[in-house]
Each structure stands twice: as C-alpha cells, then as structure tokens.
Enzyme design. Structure first.
Site, PDB file in Angstrom:
ATOM      1  N   ASP A 162       0.859  -1.181   0.000  1.00  0.00           N
ATOM      2  CA  ASP A 162       0.000   0.000   0.000  1.00  0.00           C
ATOM      3  C   ASP A 162       0.892   1.226   0.000  1.00  0.00           C
ATOM      4  O   ASP A 162       2.108   1.143   0.220  1.00  0.00           O
ATOM      5  CB  ASP A 162      -0.916  -0.001   1.230  1.00  0.00           C
ATOM      6  CG  ASP A 162      -1.861   1.205   1.259  1.00  0.00           C
ATOM      7  OD1 ASP A 162      -2.284   1.657   0.179  1.00  0.00           O
ATOM      8  OD2 ASP A 162      -2.158   1.711   2.356  1.00  0.00           O
ATOM      9  N   SER A 163       0.270   2.375  -0.218  1.00  0.00           N
ATOM     10  CA  SER A 163       0.992   3.651  -0.177  1.00  0.00           C
ATOM     11  C   SER A 163       1.307   4.051   1.252  1.00  0.00           C
ATOM     12  O   SER A 163       1.623   5.209   1.509  1.00  0.00           O
ATOM     13  CB  SER A 163       0.145   4.746  -0.833  1.00  0.00           C
ATOM     14  OG  SER A 163      -1.057   4.915  -0.112  1.00  0.00           O
ATOM     15  N   CYS A 193      -4.455  -0.973  -2.008  1.00  0.00           N
ATOM     16  CA  CYS A 193      -4.573   0.473  -2.227  1.00  0.00           C
ATOM     17  C   CYS A 193      -5.573   0.674  -3.357  1.00  0.00           C
ATOM     18  O   CYS A 193      -5.374   0.137  -4.454  1.00  0.00           O
ATOM     19  CB  CYS A 193      -3.205   1.043  -2.611  1.00  0.00           C
ATOM     20  SG  CYS A 193      -3.218   2.771  -3.143  1.00  0.00           S
ATOM     21  N   ASN A 194      -6.641   1.411  -3.094  1.00  0.00           N
ATOM     22  CA  ASN A 194      -7.651   1.641  -4.131  1.00  0.00           C
ATOM     23  C   ASN A 194      -7.065   2.338  -5.351  1.00  0.00           C
ATOM     24  O   ASN A 194      -7.357   1.976  -6.494  1.00  0.00           O
ATOM     25  CB  ASN A 194      -8.787   2.503  -3.561  1.00  0.00           C
ATOM     26  CG  ASN A 194      -9.555   1.793  -2.470  1.00  0.00           C
ATOM     27  OD1 ASN A 194      -9.067   1.651  -1.347  1.00  0.00           O
ATOM     28  ND2 ASN A 194     -10.754   1.344  -2.771  1.00  0.00           N
ATOM     29  N   THR A 195      -6.236   3.353  -5.116  1.00  0.00           N
ATOM     30  CA  THR A 195      -5.670   4.126  -6.221  1.00  0.00           C
ATOM     31  C   THR A 195      -4.731   3.284  -7.067  1.00  0.00           C
ATOM     32  O   THR A 195      -4.772   3.338  -8.298  1.00  0.00           O
ATOM     33  CB  THR A 195      -4.926   5.363  -5.682  1.00  0.00           C
ATOM     34  OG1 THR A 195      -5.807   6.118  -4.851  1.00  0.00           O
ATOM     35  CG2 THR A 195      -4.431   6.236  -6.817  1.00  0.00           C
ATOM     36  N   HIS A 230      -6.780   3.358   4.084  1.00  0.00           N
ATOM     37  CA  HIS A 230      -6.446   4.086   5.315  1.00  0.00           C
ATOM     38  C   HIS A 230      -7.707   4.386   6.144  1.00  0.00           C
ATOM     39  O   HIS A 230      -7.651   4.488   7.366  1.00  0.00           O
ATOM     40  CB  HIS A 230      -5.764   5.426   4.998  1.00  0.00           C
ATOM     41  CG  HIS A 230      -4.312   5.334   4.636  1.00  0.00           C
ATOM     42  ND1 HIS A 230      -3.872   4.854   3.430  1.00  0.00           N
ATOM     43  CD2 HIS A 230      -3.192   5.674   5.336  1.00  0.00           C
ATOM     44  CE1 HIS A 230      -2.547   4.905   3.395  1.00  0.00           C
ATOM     45  NE2 HIS A 230      -2.110   5.408   4.533  1.00  0.00           N
ATOM     46  N   GLY A 259      -2.928   8.919  -4.069  1.00  0.00           N
ATOM     47  CA  GLY A 259      -4.171   9.431  -4.632  1.00  0.00           C
ATOM     48  C   GLY A 259      -4.065  10.700  -5.451  1.00  0.00           C
ATOM     49  O   GLY A 259      -4.923  10.981  -6.282  1.00  0.00           O
ATOM     50  N   CYS A 307     -10.763   4.075   0.566  1.00  0.00           N
ATOM     51  CA  CYS A 307      -9.306   4.099   0.724  1.00  0.00           C
ATOM     52  C   CYS A 307      -8.985   3.204   1.913  1.00  0.00           C
ATOM     53  O   CYS A 307      -9.689   3.253   2.930  1.00  0.00           O
ATOM     54  CB  CYS A 307      -8.818   5.528   0.964  1.00  0.00           C
ATOM     55  SG  CYS A 307      -7.062   5.654   1.422  1.00  0.00           S
TER      56      CYS A 307
END
Length: 267
Positions: free
Chosen positions: A18-19, A81-83, A193, A51, A191
C-alpha cells in the site's frame, strides 16, 4: 510483454503493498480469515499518498513494490490500495505470472441496501476519477444518488500519527456535511487508510448511517484465489509475519499488535 515466471509453493508468503499504513486494515482481515498464511507487508509511506499522483507515477511505484515482493518469493500479491488498483493492476496482471487481488470501493452493497437512495463515497482523487470507479458506479448504482468526496489530507494525517487530532475531526466534519445534507444512509470508505477513522466517524455520524469498506470482501477473494490456484497454506504452524516501511516504523507499529515488529527498509 513476456510475463515474469514465478515458482510458487503453498508455504510461500502472501505479499501486500500500500501507499503506507492503510493497507494494514486489509492485512488484518486477511490474517483473521487465513491465520496460517505467511505474509509480507510493504508500506510505501515515503511516497504517500498515491491518490494525487498521475497514473504513470502510480504504475511505476506499483512495479517497484511488486518487484520487491517477488524477490521475497510471494505467491500472490494484494494491491491494498484503491488508487494503485485503479491505475496499475491491469498492467501488473499482464506482466507478472502470479495472481493479483485488487481493491475497489464497496459501492454494490451500499447501492443495493440504501433506503434513501443516496450514498456517500469518501475516497482519493485518483479513485474517484478512475474509469474503474465510473464503471462500477454505473453498473451497480444507476438509480442511486452518489455524493462523492475527495478525502484530501486524510492520508497525510494518518501517516503522521494524527488519527485522533482536532485537525482530523474538523476535516471530516467538512467532508461529511454535504453528504448529510443529501440524506445518505450509507458511507462507503474508498481508501484502505479510512477504516482506521471508524471511531471518529461513528462519533460524527448519526447512528442510522452504515459505514462499509472492502476489507472482509478482499480477504474472502484472497482465499478463493489461493484455493483455485492450489496455493492455500495447509500448515497449522504459526505464520511468519513481516512488515516493512520506508518511513516511520514507530507510527506504523502503533497500528499493529504490540508483538508485531515493523522493519525499516529503503525501497
């Protein structure tokens, strides 16, 4: 392009990236459902948030993370991570010969169950502006009003350890106000997070509003894909759990159980 071959065994770890810290919310769901699976988690906090980056940059970062996990012999990779899912997962699937699990906002259950025919989506700019998001919304929420809100600044606050700060609460109030004015009865967290915001969101939202995220669904999909590829770890030994971040190990550790160690790694 020729796919990179991977020799996977059932004991090889699941890779998750993930970011930053957010994907640990996905890791927790996977670990809960698959407690004997070995896992390796990468938090690319140095480059968070993804994002607000362009698709090319996100794809390059996703390749970097993938290559690192492949060097550690991962048998499957969860793009937590969605993005990164919306920007890079098609490329990753085309170029690497292991399964990839992606993340997308849980629009479908919200659209199916809403009584007010209005749902809120809190997500990053990259997710909300993506073709995948538009396609999913058109498919499942055609007759539902979707109130979109870019969660500008939320990831940065979480990554800096300011989850329960007044700044966070003020920011969330400003983001929720337009949704409440439109009478939403579901809030979709787009997201990884954002599930960590649940205590704050529960305090700020009326009790009738349901908050949903994708974590449990991603864990179920991970299990299904492992099973269909004959990659489920059949051992009942304690798993090997590794966590790496290229930023602050102490902040990331605060989101995990005390006995789990977070390692510093430059990548």
């Amino acid at each position: 392009m020729h796919k990179t071959p991977i020799n996977s065994t059932r004991q090889n770890p699941i890779g998750i990236f993930d970011s930053g810290i957010g994907g640990t919310s996905i890791w927790k769901e996977i670990h809960r459902l698959l407690p004997y699976e070995n896992t390796i988690y990468l938090a690319d906090s140095l480059n968070a948030p993804y994002g607000n980056k362009n698709e090319c940059s996100i794809t390059k970062l996703s390749i970097k993370n993938t290559e690192l996990l492949l060097k550690k012999n991962c048998k499957l990779i969860v793009v937590a991570c969605n993005t990164a899912t919306t920007s890079a997962i098609s490329y990753l699937r085309q170029n690497y010969a292991i399964p990839f699990i992606g993340i997308e906002p849980a629009i479908k259950p919200a659209a199916l169950h809403t009584k007010t025919k209005a749902i809120g989506i809190l997500a990053t700019k990259g997710t909300l502006s993506s073709a995948l998001f538009s396609k999913t919304a058109a498919r499942f929420a055609n007759d539902v009003k979707i109130i979109e809100q870019v969660g500008e600044g939320i990831v940065e606050l979480i990554e800096n350890g300011e989850l329960y700060s007044k700044t966070m609460e003020t920011l969330l109030r400003s983001y929720l106000a337009p949704m409440l004015a439109q009478h939403i009865d579901y809030l979709v967290l787009g997201c990884t997070h954002y599930p960590y915001l649940l205590p704050v969101l529960t305090k700020l939202l009326p009790k009738h509003i349901q908050i949903i995220d994708s974590g449990a669904a991603v864990a179920r999909q991970t299990k299904a894909v492992l099973n269909s590829n004959h990659l489920l770890n059949l051992s009942d030994k304690d798993p090997h759990l590794e966590f790496y971040t290229n930023k602050n190990t102490h902040i990331m550790a605060s989101f995990l159980d005390a006995e789990l160690k977070v390692n510093a790694l430059q990548f």
